[in-house]
Design a protein around this motif. Structure first.
Motif: not given
Length: 173
Positions: A54-61, A69-83
């Motif tokens: 989603g637009e301001k969603g985050s995730a655990t990679g 191991g694991t890493f975090t995907l945070a919301p970005s301003t680039h077209e609603g991506d979590a990066i």
């Protein structure tokens, strides 16, 4: 004949129902995990992004398959991506690995592939052809033409020296 048709229809319905019940619990594959670069070397950095959360969603990679191991995907301003980013461990072996991300809200899971190679495409490539250095001029690199050019320069230098010598003695031209 009718009995065979009923049996085939019943089997087809059973297979279709089994396929529907095996659908993922997170609601389908409406998003993907993009991996940049898709081919990396051990020790290299990799960036992943997804629109699935989603637009301001985050995730655990999870890059555990490659050993990162694991890493975090945070919301970005680039077209609603979590990066997010991770580093390929120096001990990673060549192969293709699945990188997974799970959205924080809804638990949607997306995945992408990362190929690990031991060298980049440019390493080990041998240079071919000539280098344009300006040496050689219009005559090219043919030894006969080069010798003729050197002889012409020598004659011109000798003639110029002889004329300068006559002029200095006062003999005139």
């Amino acid at each position: 004949m009718r009995r065979t048709a009923r049996m085939l229809t019943g089997t087809a319905l059973a297979v279709a129902a089994a396929g529907l019940s095996a659908a993922p619990a997170y609601g389908g594959g409406s998003g993907s995990l993009e991996v940049f670069p898709s081919t990396a070397v051990p020790g290299g950095h990799v960036t992943v992004n997804t629109k699935a959360c989603g637009e301001k969603g985050s995730a655990t990679g999870d890059a555990g398959a490659v050993g990162a191991g694991t890493f975090t995907l945070a919301p970005s301003t680039h077209e609603g991506d979590a990066i997010g980013q991770f580093r390929v461990p120096p001990s990673a072996q060549p192969g293709t690995y699945e990188i997974v991300a799970r959205c924080a809200v809804g638990g949607k899971q997306v995945s992408g592939d990362l190929a690990v190679t031991l060298s980049t495409a440019l390493e080990g490539a041998q240079p071919r052809g000539s280098v344009k250095t300006g040496v050689g001029g219009a005559l090219g690199s043919d030894p006969v033409q080069t010798a003729a050019g050197v002889a012409a320069l020598a004659v011109a230098a000798a003639g110029g020296t002889w004329l300068l010598h006559r002029r200095a003695r006062g003999d005139g031209i």
